[in-house]
Scaffold this motif. Structure first.
Motif, PDB file in Angstrom:
ATOM      1  N   LYS A 268       0.626  -1.179  -0.068  1.00  0.00           N
ATOM      2  CA  LYS A 268      -0.013   0.090  -0.059  1.00  0.00           C
ATOM      3  C   LYS A 268       0.608   1.442   0.084  1.00  0.00           C
ATOM      4  N   ASN A 269       1.641   1.474   0.908  1.00  0.00           N
ATOM      5  CA  ASN A 269       2.703   2.722   0.945  1.00  0.00           C
ATOM      6  C   ASN A 269       3.706   2.872  -0.012  1.00  0.00           C
ATOM      7  N   ILE A 270       4.351   1.803  -0.581  1.00  0.00           N
ATOM      8  CA  ILE A 270       5.255   2.073  -1.377  1.00  0.00           C
ATOM      9  C   ILE A 270       4.835   1.951  -2.808  1.00  0.00           C
ATOM     10  N   HIS A 271       3.894   0.894  -3.026  1.00  0.00           N
ATOM     11  CA  HIS A 271       3.456   0.479  -4.549  1.00  0.00           C
ATOM     12  C   HIS A 271       2.064   1.070  -4.821  1.00  0.00           C
TER      13      HIS A 271
ATOM     14  N   ALA B  70       6.497  -6.688  -8.463  1.00  0.00           N
ATOM     15  CA  ALA B  70       7.577  -5.723  -7.926  1.00  0.00           C
ATOM     16  C   ALA B  70       7.860  -5.915  -6.780  1.00  0.00           C
ATOM     17  N   VAL B  71       7.024  -6.305  -5.788  1.00  0.00           N
ATOM     18  CA  VAL B  71       7.410  -6.564  -4.428  1.00  0.00           C
ATOM     19  C   VAL B  71       8.452  -7.885  -4.168  1.00  0.00           C
ATOM     20  N   ASN B  72       7.769  -8.860  -4.853  1.00  0.00           N
ATOM     21  CA  ASN B  72       8.515 -10.130  -4.903  1.00  0.00           C
ATOM     22  C   ASN B  72      10.033 -10.038  -5.497  1.00  0.00           C
ATOM     23  N   LEU B  73      10.019  -9.099  -6.552  1.00  0.00           N
ATOM     24  CA  LEU B  73      11.328  -8.905  -7.254  1.00  0.00           C
ATOM     25  C   LEU B  73      12.362  -8.228  -6.279  1.00  0.00           C
ATOM     26  N   ARG B  74      11.810  -7.264  -5.537  1.00  0.00           N
ATOM     27  CA  ARG B  74      12.678  -6.423  -4.618  1.00  0.00           C
ATOM     28  C   ARG B  74      13.143  -7.468  -3.393  1.00  0.00           C
ATOM     29  N   ARG B  75      12.086  -8.426  -2.958  1.00  0.00           N
ATOM     30  CA  ARG B  75      12.583  -9.241  -1.906  1.00  0.00           C
ATOM     31  C   ARG B  75      13.877 -10.291  -2.581  1.00  0.00           C
ATOM     32  N   ILE B  76      13.458 -10.911  -3.575  1.00  0.00           N
ATOM     33  CA  ILE B  76      14.454 -11.613  -3.907  1.00  0.00           C
ATOM     34  C   ILE B  76      15.706 -10.908  -4.042  1.00  0.00           C
ATOM     35  N   LEU B  77      15.860  -9.729  -4.770  1.00  0.00           N
ATOM     36  CA  LEU B  77      17.253  -9.092  -4.698  1.00  0.00           C
ATOM     37  C   LEU B  77      17.806  -8.848  -3.612  1.00  0.00           C
ATOM     38  N   LYS B  78      17.065  -8.585  -2.494  1.00  0.00           N
ATOM     39  CA  LYS B  78      17.449  -8.236  -1.170  1.00  0.00           C
ATOM     40  C   LYS B  78      17.934  -9.770  -0.532  1.00  0.00           C
ATOM     41  N   LEU B  79      17.578 -11.006  -0.916  1.00  0.00           N
ATOM     42  CA  LEU B  79      17.876 -12.083  -0.316  1.00  0.00           C
ATOM     43  C   LEU B  79      18.978 -12.491  -1.098  1.00  0.00           C
ATOM     44  N   LYS B  80      19.355 -12.099  -2.146  1.00  0.00           N
ATOM     45  CA  LYS B  80      20.461 -12.329  -2.880  1.00  0.00           C
ATOM     46  C   LYS B  80      21.648 -11.423  -2.593  1.00  0.00           C
ATOM     47  N   GLY B  81      21.394 -10.363  -1.951  1.00  0.00           N
ATOM     48  CA  GLY B  81      22.381  -9.414  -1.199  1.00  0.00           C
ATOM     49  C   GLY B  81      22.559  -8.519  -2.362  1.00  0.00           C
TER      50      GLY B  81
END
Length: 347
Positions: free
Chosen positions: A302-305, A328-339
Motif C-alpha cells: 500500500k505505502n510503497i506501491h 514488483a514486491v517479490n522482485l525487491r525481496r528476491i534481490l534483497k535475499l541475494k544481497g
C-alpha cells in the motif's frame, strides 16, 4: 487479506453547482427552442471563480428561472429542484464511482470501504506465492483452500498455515487435516459453521459479528447456555429489522411481519476442540508470533506501491494491478535475499 479502495472522483460543491447550473440552462434553452420569447440569463463565472461567486451566480440563475413562465415545466422544475437542494443543503462534496465490480466491505463495525480485497499467501522468506482478488464484501476465510492449492501448484511446500481468526473455520480445519498441514489460527467461538453456510451467513472477523447474505452486520447478540435443555451453548445474533423489510434477499430469509430477525450458531465441533488444545501449545504460540510479517507485506504494497487505491475500475483491472504490484514486491525481496541492491535503493 488487504483491502483496496475503488477508483472514485471526489466532486466538490463548486463542481456540483457548475454541473447543476449547466443542466438547468440546457433545459431552459430546450424549452425556448420553439418559442419566439427570450430570457436574459446571468453570465456564468470564469473557470477560476471561487465557491462564493458560484453560489451568487446560481442563486441569481435560480431566481431568473423561477420567475419565468417556464418554471413549471417538468424538466426545468426537476433541474431547478436539484440546484436548489445543493444550495440549501450546502453539501461539501460527494464521492462518485463507476466501478460496477466493487463492493462495500467492513474493516470494523463503524468502518467500511468500497472496493476490493486481495488475499495473499506468503512464505517465511516473505515471498508471495499466490494471490486471489475478490470484491470487498468477500469473506477472508473461504479463500484459504484456494490459496493453499495454488501455492502447491506454484511449487511451494505447505506444511503449515499461519493466519488470523477469520481462517479458523470448520471447513478450513477439515481442509487442513485432509491435506496434512497445520492451521495455526486462533479460534473465535462465533466461527462455528464455517466460512459460509448454505444460507449465506458468515462471521465477519473485522467487525467481530455476524454478516447476512446482503452484507448487513448484526446489531447485537445474546449467548444462550441452555443448560436445562441438555443442549450445547449457542450464540443468537439480532439484525436490523428495518433493513430486512427492504432487503432484496428477504425471500426465504425474512418472514413477513416478523418483529425480529435472528441467526443462531451452536458451539460444537471436535475439530474446534482439537484446535483449542493445539493453540495452547508452546509451538502454536511461537509460530503465531510470525504472523505480523503478512501485515508488513500488506503495508509495503500500500505505502510503497500505491496499492491502497485502484488505478482503474473493474475486477480485471484490479487483478492486473495486483499482478504487477506483487511482481514488483517479490522482485525487491528476491534481490534483497541475494544481497543485491534494488534500483533507486541506497546501499
Amino acid at each position: 487479506s488487504t483491502h483496496t479502495e475503488a477508483r472514485y472522483h471526489k466532486t466538490t460543491q463548486r463542481e456540483m453547482l457548475k454541473k447543476a447550473s449547466t443542466s438547468l440552462k440546457a433545459a431552459l434553452k430546450a424549452a425556448l427552442k420553439d418559442s419566439d420569447k427570450d430570457i436574459y440569463l446571468p453570465d456564468e463565472p470564469e473557470k477560476r471563480a471561487s465557491l462564493d461567486e458560484y453560489n451568487e451566480y446560481c442563486h441569481e440563475l435560480l431566481n431568473t428561472v423561477q420567475e419565468s413562465p417556464y418554471s413549471e415545466l417538468p424538466t426545468i422544475k426537476e433541474e431547478s429542484s436539484m440546484l436548489s437542494e445543493i444550495l440549501d443543503n450546502q453539501i461539501d462534496c460527494y464521492d462518485q464511482s463507476i466501478d460496477l465490480d466493487a463492493r462495500i466491505g467492513h474493516k470494523a463495525v463503524n468502518s467500511s470501504f468500497y472496493g476490493y480485497k486481495t488475499h495473499l499467501a506468503m512464505t517465511d522468506e516473505r515471498i508471495i506465492t499466490v494471490a486471489t482478488i475478490t470484491s470487498g464484501e468477500a469473506f477472508d476465510g473461504q479463500e484459504l483452500p484456494v490459496l493453499v492449492q495454488k501455492s502447491k501448484a506454484a511449487g511451494a511446500t505447505v506444511n503449515e498455515v499461519i493466519a488470523d481468526t477469520a481462517y479458523s473455520t470448520l471447513e478450513n480445519l477439515k481442509d487442513a487435516q485432509s491435506n496434512d498441514y497445520k492451521l495455526i489460527s486462533k479460534l473465535n467461538p462465533s466461527i462455528i459453521k464455517g466460512t459460509r453456510s448454505e444460507d449465506g451467513f458468515i462471521f465477519n472477523k473485522d467487525a467481530d459479528t455476524m454478516q447476512c447474505p446482503a452484507g448487513h452486520l448484526a446489531i447485537k447478540y445474546r449467548i444462550d447456555k441452555r443448560s436445562n435443555q441438555k443442549k450445547n451453548t449457542r450464540i443468537k445474533y439480532f439484525f436490523d429489522i428495518n433493513k430486512c423489510h427492504v432487503c432484496p434477499y428477504r425471500n426465504g430469509c425474512y418472514k413477513e411481519n416478523a418483529k425480529t430477525k435472528t441467526y443462531s450458531i451452536t458451539i460444537k465441533s471436535d475439530y474446534h476442540k482439537n484446535q483449542e488444545a493445539f493453540q495452547k501449545t508452546q509451538y502454536f504460540k511461537e509460530r503465531f508470533k510470525t504472523r505480523y510479517m503478512i501485515e508488513a507485506k500488506n503495508s509495503e504494497l500500500k505505502n510503497i506501491h500505491g496499492y491502497s487505491r485502484c488505478d482503474a475500475a473493474g475486477l480485471s483491472n484490479m487483478q492486473l494491478q495486483g499482478a504487477v504490484s506483487i511482481f514488483a514486491v517479490n522482485l525487491r525481496r528476491i534481490l534483497k535475499l541475494k544481497g543485491e541492491v534494488c534500483p533507486n535503493e541506497e546501499k
